[in-house]
Design a protein around this motif. Sequence first.
Motif, PDB file in Angstrom:
ATOM      1  N   UNK A  21       1.333  -7.089  -0.031  1.00 47.09           N
ATOM      2  CA  UNK A  21       1.454  -6.361   1.237  1.00 47.09           C
ATOM      3  C   UNK A  21       1.593  -4.866   1.008  1.00 47.09           C
ATOM      4  N   UNK A  22       2.523  -4.497   0.114  1.00 43.45           N
ATOM      5  CA  UNK A  22       2.752  -3.074  -0.188  1.00 43.45           C
ATOM      6  C   UNK A  22       1.509  -2.476  -0.870  1.00 43.45           C
ATOM      7  N   UNK A  23       0.959  -3.231  -1.819  1.00 49.71           N
ATOM      8  CA  UNK A  23      -0.221  -2.736  -2.547  1.00 49.71           C
ATOM      9  C   UNK A  23      -1.341  -2.370  -1.584  1.00 49.71           C
ATOM     10  N   UNK A  24      -1.635  -3.277  -0.636  1.00 48.16           N
ATOM     11  CA  UNK A  24      -2.751  -2.993   0.275  1.00 48.16           C
ATOM     12  C   UNK A  24      -2.384  -1.919   1.288  1.00 48.16           C
ATOM     13  N   UNK A  25      -1.102  -1.833   1.668  1.00 50.41           N
ATOM     14  CA  UNK A  25      -0.692  -0.765   2.589  1.00 50.41           C
ATOM     15  C   UNK A  25      -0.936   0.597   1.954  1.00 50.41           C
ATOM     16  N   UNK A  63       8.582  -1.582   4.189  1.00 48.89           N
ATOM     17  CA  UNK A  63       7.714  -0.473   3.803  1.00 48.89           C
ATOM     18  C   UNK A  63       8.403   0.856   4.107  1.00 48.89           C
ATOM     19  N   UNK A  64       9.023   0.912   5.304  1.00 46.74           N
ATOM     20  CA  UNK A  64       9.713   2.159   5.690  1.00 46.74           C
ATOM     21  C   UNK A  64      10.866   2.455   4.735  1.00 46.74           C
ATOM     22  N   UNK A  65      11.572   1.374   4.336  1.00 48.29           N
ATOM     23  CA  UNK A  65      12.694   1.556   3.418  1.00 48.29           C
ATOM     24  C   UNK A  65      12.195   2.105   2.076  1.00 48.29           C
ATOM     25  N   UNK A  66      11.079   1.525   1.585  1.00 44.62           N
ATOM     26  CA  UNK A  66      10.502   1.984   0.321  1.00 44.62           C
ATOM     27  C   UNK A  66      10.075   3.444   0.434  1.00 44.62           C
ATOM     28  N   UNK A  67       9.436   3.787   1.580  1.00 43.11           N
ATOM     29  CA  UNK A  67       8.974   5.160   1.796  1.00 43.11           C
ATOM     30  C   UNK A  67      10.150   6.129   1.755  1.00 43.11           C
ATOM     31  N   UNK A  68      11.276   5.734   2.374  1.00 46.26           N
ATOM     32  CA  UNK A  68      12.413   6.660   2.374  1.00 46.26           C
ATOM     33  C   UNK A  68      13.062   6.717   0.993  1.00 46.26           C
ATOM     34  N   UNK A  69      13.027   5.610   0.237  1.00 42.79           N
ATOM     35  CA  UNK A  69      13.571   5.640  -1.122  1.00 42.79           C
ATOM     36  C   UNK A  69      12.835   6.636  -2.005  1.00 42.79           C
ATOM     37  N   UNK A  70      11.509   6.707  -1.835  1.00 43.06           N
ATOM     38  CA  UNK A  70      10.787   7.636  -2.700  1.00 43.06           C
ATOM     39  C   UNK A  70      10.639   9.016  -2.041  1.00 43.06           C
ATOM     40  N   UNK A  71      11.264   9.172  -0.874  1.00 42.80           N
ATOM     41  CA  UNK A  71      11.308  10.470  -0.172  1.00 42.80           C
ATOM     42  C   UNK A  71       9.924  11.049   0.098  1.00 42.80           C
ATOM     43  N   UNK A  72       9.048  10.215   0.623  1.00 46.69           N
ATOM     44  CA  UNK A  72       7.742  10.685   1.081  1.00 46.69           C
ATOM     45  C   UNK A  72       7.690  10.446   2.581  1.00 46.69           C
ATOM     46  N   UNK A  73       6.768  11.133   3.279  1.00 46.35           N
ATOM     47  CA  UNK A  73       6.689  10.928   4.727  1.00 46.35           C
ATOM     48  C   UNK A  73       5.959   9.623   5.043  1.00 46.35           C
ATOM     49  N   UNK A  74       5.009   9.239   4.192  1.00 48.35           N
ATOM     50  CA  UNK A  74       4.319   7.973   4.427  1.00 48.35           C
ATOM     51  C   UNK A  74       3.758   7.445   3.118  1.00 48.35           C
ATOM     52  N   UNK A  75       3.592   6.134   3.041  1.00 42.63           N
ATOM     53  CA  UNK A  75       2.937   5.517   1.896  1.00 42.63           C
ATOM     54  C   UNK A  75       1.626   4.866   2.319  1.00 42.63           C
ATOM     55  N   UNK A  76       1.367   4.873   3.643  1.00 46.52           N
ATOM     56  CA  UNK A  76       0.169   4.202   4.137  1.00 46.52           C
ATOM     57  C   UNK A  76      -1.081   4.937   3.688  1.00 46.52           C
ATOM     58  N   UNK A  77      -2.063   4.170   3.209  1.00 55.86           N
ATOM     59  CA  UNK A  77      -3.367   4.725   2.862  1.00 55.86           C
ATOM     60  C   UNK A  77      -3.266   5.887   1.891  1.00 55.86           C
TER      61      UNK A  77
END
Lengths: 72, 685
Positions: free
Chosen positions: B388-392, B423-437
């Motif tokens: 799921x994360x990989x494809x996101x 996904x949102x939790x992971x995004x905030x852990x790595x301190x990026x605004x988005x991980x999508x695409x």
Amino acid sequence: MTSPRLPSLAADAPGVARRVAAVIRRIIGVPDYAAYLAHVRDHHPEQEPLTEAEFQRERLAARYSQPGNRCC
Amino acid sequence: MPRWASALVWTVIAALGAGTLGYLALSRGEQVNAAWLLTAAVCTYLVGYRFYSRIIAAKIFALDANRATPAVRLKDGRDFVPTNRWIVFGHHFAAIAGPGPLVGPTLAAQFGYLPGALWIIVGVVLGGAVQDFVILAASVRRDGKSLGRMAREEIGTVAGTTALVAVLGIMIILISVLALVVVKALQQSPWGTVTIGLTIPIAMLMGVYLQYVRPGKVLETTAIGIVLLIVALYAGRWVAQNPTLAPLFTLTGPQLAKWVIAYGIAASVLPVWLLLAPRDYLSAFVKIGVVVALAVGILIVLPPLQMPALTPFIDGTGPVFAGKLFPFVFITIACGAISGFHSLIASGTTPKLLQNEKDARFIGYGAMLTESLVAVMALIAACVLTPGIYFAINAPAGIIGTTAESAAEVIRAWGFVLDPAQLRELTSHIEESTLLSRTGGAPSLAVGMAMLFSNVLGGTGAMALWYHFALMFEALFILTTVDAGTRVGRFMLQDVLRHVWAPLGRTGWYPAVVISSTLFVAMWGYFLYQGVTDPLGGINSLWPLFGIANQLLAAVALCVGTTVIMKMGKARYAWITILPLCWLAVVTMSAGAAKVWSDDPKLGFLAHARLVEAQLAAGTMPAGAKTAADVARMAFNDRLDAGVALFFMASVVVILAASIYEWVRVHRGTATPTSEVPFVARAAA
């Protein structure tokens, strides 16, 4: 390259560090001026060797002028 | 070791390798641990090295410690320097390993871990390592001549010219696709942009220090550079958290593309001591550091692979790139299995350093096996993520939309689970605004590495630092390929242009330098810009072109290798290079044909051009286009890409035809004699 025996390894820590540094330099591709100088002295004593600065310049120019140094 | 003990050890290694490979291939449904994959790879490599490479070393070349190498015969203290085998191995490995083996396997993970793993492991033993070793040995026997020169002298002028033009074409596509990976990794990421941006002044500072303050103190300077890199990492975080500064460094793809293009011109025009050389030293360290860190992380954690062995996308409907398992897994993963570019290294600096020609086996075959192991580890790092994360991260916005919810819905339809909250939790852990695409492979590899590393050190709190650390390292050595490649490309272009007007070939004349640099950067810059503005993400069209180009170069190398083997009178062993050559010919031609003529607009360039034009005619704008001019540009780019693919395919045909003609002449005894340098005993040299 001969590897030193263990006792001398401990006794000659600065020497070992120097040699490790020399190995790392060669791996990352730093031109080896000492080897060049030794070669010119031994084999072409009639030639005036390049100075260290000239040698570095010449080596760097050669390094970035043909493929064969870098990959994907 | 007594004979029976050696036989026993090798039987155990072979059985272990076969057993783990069998387990990987047959396990379905349950999670597989990365340890299985690593064991299968290492055992296969050991068996391949011990038994398969021996055929090349002993039967074909009959490598002889008493035969003087070019480094011994032509020793000049500059290019030709007899060097210890371990140092040459390290130097050769640092030259062949780059972002390729990291990005390719990450993208190919969309098929599941199994296809990529099998191709990497089997492909290297029978293909990539054979190519590297044969070309290295052939070049060592020919005073360290380059691949292009060997192609001309062994096969003929047509093959030689095709090889040279192909190398230039490959450089253009290679640089553009790598630059695209960097742009994709940095867009909308102020932390990443600032950190990577700072590596340029850091390199220049190192250059000035090395030139004027402490000449010759490379290691001291590099150590300072590494400390400054860490500072840059924290500076990036500080900027990203600062509400006034952060928007200044939050750049779009096209903005970043322009910066990378400007950087390429600067790197090609500025003196090498100021930018290229210090960056190169830094990057060589970083490269080896990343590989070791990745290995340590994987060995300590031994993570389970979250990705299934095979995904439904083997049918060609995958979101990361279009195309079926065959031939596209073999195109997507080039470096790590077989990479034609290596033949330029194996006939470049390395053959001039060997002090003993028997070292060619350890360096040519062995270093390639090591690179293959890096590719396996990159595949593991990609499969540490849940599908799921990989494809996101890796599917373009045109397919999964721009919110976690829309992505979750699309991904659920594919049969995988993506929890938007997770996904949102992971995004905030790595301190990026988005991980999508965040396509291109680098961000998903960095997330995988951050997960592995934070497991070992620092926990979730350190994930953001680890993520940007991994991203910085990847971008650093990708940009080192971009800048050094641009400079080399500029020299190659000048070599061509001097036939048009002689002064353009003068490498010391500033106008010629600027004109040729701009011209070369414009060529890859065009493809980069086209990729950045492509609504399908750019990787989908450029990465396969790069794969085809790289495999074309491998085909050239294997043709040279086969010809060399035949001219040595060892035609009965020529199958060793003909086997991978046949495979590559089939793969490049079928992948090229699919990219050009497939009726699926996601896959075929021409079908896509027709589709957007039909949409325009019907009054509906294709995604990503606003005006009729946009559509015309998209259709033009599609046709241009089709033309590039056709050019590469034609090159494969030409090189094969020229080689087969020469092989027939060898058989008849009418071929031009080999350019191999006759035996000179070591003592006599």
